[in-house]
Design an enzyme around this catalytic site. Structure first.
Site, PDB file in Angstrom:
ATOM      1  N   ASP A 183       5.911  25.505  16.715  1.00 40.15           N
ATOM      2  CA  ASP A 183       4.957  26.562  16.381  1.00 40.15           C
ATOM      3  C   ASP A 183       3.555  26.025  16.105  1.00 40.15           C
ATOM      4  O   ASP A 183       2.587  26.789  16.132  1.00 40.15           O
ATOM      5  CB  ASP A 183       5.452  27.348  15.159  1.00 40.15           C
ATOM      6  CG  ASP A 183       6.617  28.270  15.491  1.00 40.15           C
ATOM      7  OD1 ASP A 183       6.861  28.495  16.692  1.00 40.15           O
ATOM      8  OD2 ASP A 183       7.289  28.742  14.555  1.00 40.15           O
ATOM      9  N   ASP A 186      -3.539  15.036  11.921  1.00 42.35           N
ATOM     10  CA  ASP A 186      -2.302  14.517  11.337  1.00 42.35           C
ATOM     11  C   ASP A 186      -1.716  15.493  10.322  1.00 42.35           C
ATOM     12  O   ASP A 186      -2.428  15.991   9.450  1.00 42.35           O
ATOM     13  CB  ASP A 186      -2.565  13.187  10.627  1.00 42.35           C
ATOM     14  CG  ASP A 186      -2.850  12.053  11.591  1.00 42.35           C
ATOM     15  OD1 ASP A 186      -2.590  12.223  12.789  1.00 42.35           O
ATOM     16  OD2 ASP A 186      -3.325  10.995  11.143  1.00 42.35           O
ATOM     17  N   HIS A 195       5.761  -0.217   8.109  1.00 42.46           N
ATOM     18  CA  HIS A 195       5.959  -0.434   6.682  1.00 42.46           C
ATOM     19  C   HIS A 195       6.801  -1.673   6.402  1.00 42.46           C
ATOM     20  O   HIS A 195       7.198  -1.914   5.264  1.00 42.46           O
ATOM     21  CB  HIS A 195       6.608   0.798   6.049  1.00 42.46           C
ATOM     22  CG  HIS A 195       5.689   1.972   5.991  1.00 42.46           C
ATOM     23  ND1 HIS A 195       5.562   2.854   7.046  1.00 42.46           N
ATOM     24  CD2 HIS A 195       4.838   2.406   5.039  1.00 42.46           C
ATOM     25  CE1 HIS A 195       4.686   3.789   6.726  1.00 42.46           C
ATOM     26  NE2 HIS A 195       4.225   3.542   5.528  1.00 42.46           N
ATOM     27  N   LEU A 244       0.822  -4.349 -11.799  1.00 45.52           N
ATOM     28  CA  LEU A 244       2.113  -4.594 -11.154  1.00 45.52           C
ATOM     29  C   LEU A 244       1.937  -4.817  -9.659  1.00 45.52           C
ATOM     30  O   LEU A 244       2.545  -5.733  -9.088  1.00 45.52           O
ATOM     31  CB  LEU A 244       3.053  -3.415 -11.402  1.00 45.52           C
ATOM     32  CG  LEU A 244       4.475  -3.600 -10.867  1.00 45.52           C
ATOM     33  CD1 LEU A 244       5.170  -4.772 -11.534  1.00 45.52           C
ATOM     34  CD2 LEU A 244       5.297  -2.323 -11.046  1.00 45.52           C
ATOM     35  N   LYS A 245       1.129  -4.011  -9.011  1.00 49.34           N
ATOM     36  CA  LYS A 245       0.857  -4.192  -7.579  1.00 49.34           C
ATOM     37  C   LYS A 245       0.338  -5.605  -7.306  1.00 49.34           C
ATOM     38  O   LYS A 245       0.816  -6.295  -6.395  1.00 49.34           O
ATOM     39  CB  LYS A 245      -0.175  -3.156  -7.127  1.00 49.34           C
ATOM     40  CG  LYS A 245      -0.788  -3.392  -5.742  1.00 49.34           C
ATOM     41  CD  LYS A 245      -1.914  -2.413  -5.470  1.00 49.34           C
ATOM     42  CE  LYS A 245      -2.649  -2.734  -4.181  1.00 49.34           C
ATOM     43  NZ  LYS A 245      -1.827  -2.472  -2.982  1.00 49.34           N
ATOM     44  N   ILE A 271      -1.740   5.200  16.019  1.00 53.00           N
ATOM     45  CA  ILE A 271      -1.793   6.424  15.222  1.00 53.00           C
ATOM     46  C   ILE A 271      -3.184   6.679  14.657  1.00 53.00           C
ATOM     47  O   ILE A 271      -3.546   7.818  14.379  1.00 53.00           O
ATOM     48  CB  ILE A 271      -0.736   6.370  14.101  1.00 53.00           C
ATOM     49  CG1 ILE A 271       0.658   6.192  14.714  1.00 53.00           C
ATOM     50  CG2 ILE A 271      -0.772   7.619  13.240  1.00 53.00           C
ATOM     51  CD1 ILE A 271       1.021   7.233  15.756  1.00 53.00           C
ATOM     52  N   GLY A 272      -3.996   5.648  14.501  1.00 46.05           N
ATOM     53  CA  GLY A 272      -5.369   5.904  14.049  1.00 46.05           C
ATOM     54  C   GLY A 272      -6.020   4.738  13.349  1.00 46.05           C
ATOM     55  O   GLY A 272      -7.049   4.233  13.791  1.00 46.05           O
ATOM     56  N   LYS A 305      10.837  10.535   1.970  1.00 44.90           N
ATOM     57  CA  LYS A 305      10.179  11.159   0.829  1.00 44.90           C
ATOM     58  C   LYS A 305      11.187  11.600  -0.238  1.00 44.90           C
ATOM     59  O   LYS A 305      12.280  12.056   0.069  1.00 44.90           O
ATOM     60  CB  LYS A 305       9.349  12.361   1.286  1.00 44.90           C
ATOM     61  CG  LYS A 305       8.234  12.002   2.264  1.00 44.90           C
ATOM     62  CD  LYS A 305       7.167  11.143   1.624  1.00 44.90           C
ATOM     63  CE  LYS A 305       6.114  10.704   2.626  1.00 44.90           C
ATOM     64  NZ  LYS A 305       5.255  11.803   3.063  1.00 44.90           N
TER      65      LYS A 305
END
Length: 774
Positions: free
Chosen positions: A671, A614, A709, A26-27, A446-447, A120
């Site tokens: 934190d 990350d 994206h 499918l991809k 970002i990398g 998500k």
């Protein structure tokens, strides 16, 4: 216990199945369509072949009722938006011209039109497209795709159950459309949406559906009385329709809690409940409400989110108890099998004994069928399967892979001081500014940089022996040189080496740590056509040798500018792996953190002054119920600090997060005690920058200005506009400029243009700031 005749009615089913096909057909078909190499008819034919293959495999295994409607070209929530006619105004013209192209434009955007926001799916690593709704939204039913898939399955002679996202979850997942006044609640549209669902249900009944499943996973979260009342009203109205199939309302990922009595009393014919992991409490809750007399219960006793074999005796005990709580008990996975790979039979590089500990989608199907047979006919009917299951569980429990005394001793010796930097942030920040000498609005990425076909071919050739190690390493060196040269020419301030040697940000590290297993064919959908192979966290974790130092040191030798060391953090190493289920997650996180701490310290010793760890999964791993938040965030933030706590004050620690709702974890972000955090912000229009400012976040922030994206390349004007929105919330001395995420999935032409525009925008704004001339 009910009678033997009632037990004999137990049937096997699943909520959904992996979409991609054995070789990600499918991809390949969808990406071929995007590139013009595959036409629409060929794409649809591939999709139909994959659906047929899935259904026939399920039926051959003994599944009595196959799901339809779970198959999607991109995302099932986007499919629901199409089904109910919730097309954003900016995409309506494209959808009217060509439904398929318009569908992909909503998912990916175009150069001129922004896509839907992506985030998500609950606490999984699957991404869905967020519906955009407003007070003027007009819904209209389009059941054509759902009816077509049902018709296909029935044409094969199969009993089929359409699966739809339920109306309450759909609205709870939605956001106000751009331009809608603050405070608008999409749930107020329920009365407008329910007649559309009624029309879809009538269409499915006319097409031959006996049952339709309506998924309501949003009800396993803490919900207000208004949301619970909406659920009660929705299923009262749908349940009292005369022209409809029987309704099965499904939830998963956690216990239903206060929503369970609401659904138990609703005039629907069945519920599907999860009885695994945190949802195991549904068993006691169901008994407390008096069960489901006269109704069907689809019992999710096989974990649809993890890859370990089922414990048959425990599951049969649960099922036996459930027989007394419902008219009919069927056996299923806890949720869609979309979240696990397809078949362990494709794996050749994992020890055969260890493979017997694992169950992917096909093996889970067999487990479900076996349990249904045992429930219906008694344990004697599955005696051989029970004996094999006991042996495999014992093999795993006694393995040296799962218990390393040295690792456990080191983890037990950790103290609070190990997870604290030697100086507070204000003092570290001054030391870092003096050491790094960066301008206002420093730029970075970002990398990762594009993973070209040549890089993927080189890795495949190395594995196949067509390329020796020396040749492969020269290919990696050449790629790093190219990436460094581009960044220097573009004017990036803090560089990255581009990660050309890495196949995946989790798998790359997992392959170098003890205790992890890597698959060759364990693909799982993350979003759209993006598939990942989550490694399997099978045993105790340690780091035998440096993992990233060599290539980071090489990149730094090519430039005078700082090069970031790039690592994946401990929570993400867990979240994007299949984790062990035989010890608390916090214990596993501490082991991973100690292994990564060794790598952070080695990078610093090699001269790396900026190290990024990350943690994009920090938010997505947050328990769905608030009662579990504090305990999770305590061990999650401790694991990050344990990873980074051993460096000098002038070493700058970055972290990165993306595509999640950050508002719930702003205190946890502080934190972490990172010096700089970069976050997704482009699709959400800099919302996170305002949230951080409101929360008083005191550290440096890089809210993304390039949505990687989407194929859209932001021009200088668009990047400048987003940066100015960021500056309205974050002071210039604490604002970084960067994309939303890594660039590996994009092509070089668009990356070059987008990054150059990003740098130009930063320089233009910097030049107008006091002391900002570059």
């Amino acid at each position: 216990m009910t009678s033997r005749s009632a037990a004999a009615a137990a049937r096997a089913t699943v909520h959904g199945y992996p979409r991609q096909g054995p070789n990600r057909e499918l991809k390949k078909a969808i990406e071929g369509y995007w590139k013009g190499r595959v036409d629409a008819d060929a794409l649809r034919a591939t999709a139909a072949d994959l659906r047929r293959g899935n259904w026939q495999q399920l039926a051959a295994a003994g599944v009595h009722e196959v799901p339809t409607g779970d198959f999607s070209y991109y995302d099932h929530v986007l499919d629901t938006s199409v089904m109910v006619g919730a097309i954003p105004a900016r995409h309506r013209a494209a959808v009217a011209v060509d439904g398929l192209d318009g569908y992909f434009a909503m998912a990916r955007g175009t150069q001129d039109v922004a896509p839907l926001e992506m985030t998500k799916w609950f606490d999984t690593n699957y991404h869905y497209l967020v519906p955009e709704l407003g007070p003027d939204t007009v819904f209209a039913a389009d059941s054509s795709e759902q009816v077509a898939q049902l018709t296909e399955a029935r044409g094969l002679g199969l009993a089929a159950r359409p699966v739809l996202v339920g109306p309450v979850t759909y609205l709870l997942l939605a956001k106000p459309a751009p331009g809608v006044a603050a405070g608008f609640d999409p749930l107020t549209l329920l009365d407008r949406l329910l007649p559309v669902y009624a029309e879809v249900l009538a269409d499915l009944r006319a097409a031959g559906a006996r049952w339709v499943q309506l998924d309501e996973p949003a009800l396993v979260q803490d919900r207000s009385p208004a949301a619970l009342n909406a659920a009660a009203r929705a299923y009262r109205d749908l349940g009292t329709l005369t022209d409809r199939p029987q309704l099965l309302v499904a939830s998963y990922f956690d216990r239903l809690g206060e929503a369970l009595p609401v659904l138990a009393k609703a005039p629907v014919e069945g519920l599907a409940l999860d009885f695994t992991g945190p949802a195991a409490g549904n068993l006691q809750d169901l008994a407390a409400v008096g069960g489901l007399p006269g109704k069907r219960l689809v019992a999710g006793v096989v974990n649809g989110r993890n890859v370990w074999i089922n414990h048959y005796e425990q599951s049969l005990a649960t099922l036996g108890t459930l027989l007394g709580l419902a008219e009919q008990v069927d056996v299923s996975s806890s949720c869609s099998l979309l979240h696990v790979p397809l078949d362990t039979g494709a794996e050749r590089d994992i020890d055969p004994q260890i493979v017997r500990w694992l169950a992917f989608a096909r093996q889970k199907t067999t487990e479900i069928v076996t349990l249904a047979r045992g429930l219906a006919r008694g344990t004697g009917a599955i005696a051989a399967e029970l004996a094999a299951n006991r042996a495999d569980l014992a093999s795993r429990a006694g393995s040296t892979l799962t218990h390393d005394p040295a690792v456990r001793a080191r983890a037990a010796a950790v103290t609070d001081a190990d997870g604290r930097r030697s100086q507070p942030y204000a003092e570290r920040s001054a030391a870092q500014r003096a050491h790094l000498r960066l301008p206002l609005l420093p730029t970075t990425t970002i990398g990762s940089f594009p993973q070209t076909a040549g890089l993927r071919t080189a890795r495949a050739d190395l594995r196949a022996g067509r390329l020796d190690t020396e040749g492969y390493e020269e290919r990696i060196s050449a790629e790093i040189r190219e990436v460094l040269a581009f960044q220097e020419k573009a004017g990036i301030d803090v560089l990255v080496h581009g990660e050309p040697e890495r196949n995946d940000m989790v798998q790359y590290f997992a392959e170098q740590l003890t205790g992890y297993l890597a698959t060759q064919h364990g693909w799982v959908q993350s979003y759209g056509t993006r598939y990942v192979r989550p490694p399997i966290l099978a045993g105790d974790i340690s780091r035998p040798e440096p993992m990233t130092v060599r290539w980071t040191r090489y990149a730094q030798s090519l430039t005078e500018r700082p090069v970031k060391g790039m690592l994946t953090g401990p929570v993400t190493m867990l979240a994007w792996s299949f984790v062990r289920d035989d010890q608390p997650l916090g214990d596993t996180a501490r082991q991973v953190a100690l292994a990564l701490r060794d790598e952070v310290n080695a990078l610093e010793a090699a001269g790396t002054s900026v190290i990024q760890v990350d943690e994009p999964a920090l938010r997505e791993t947050l328990p769905l119920r608030a009662a579990g938040h504090a305990a999770y965030l305590a061990w999650a933030t401790e694991a990050f600090r344990l990873t980074t706590g051993g460096v000098r004050p002038d070493t700058q620690i970055h972290t990165h997060m993306c595509y999640a709702e950050f508002g719930d974890i702003l205190r946890a972000i502080e934190d972490l005690d990172a010096d700089v955090i970069s976050l997704e912000a482009a699709r959400s229009h800099m919302q996170v920058a305002s949230e951080l400012a409101t929360a008083g976040y005191p550290r440096e922030v890089g809210p993304g200005v390039y949505d990687i994206h989407s194929p859209r390349v932001p021009d200088v004007t668009a990047a400048t506009a987003l940066l100015r929105k960021g500056l309205a919330a974050i002071p210039a001395e604490r604002l970084w400029v960067n994309p939303d995420c890594g660039l590996k999935t994009r092509g070089w032409p668009e990356v070059r243009e987008a990054v150059e525009n990003l740098v130009t925008a930063a320089r233009e704004i910097r030049g107008g700031l006091p002391g900002g001339a570059s």
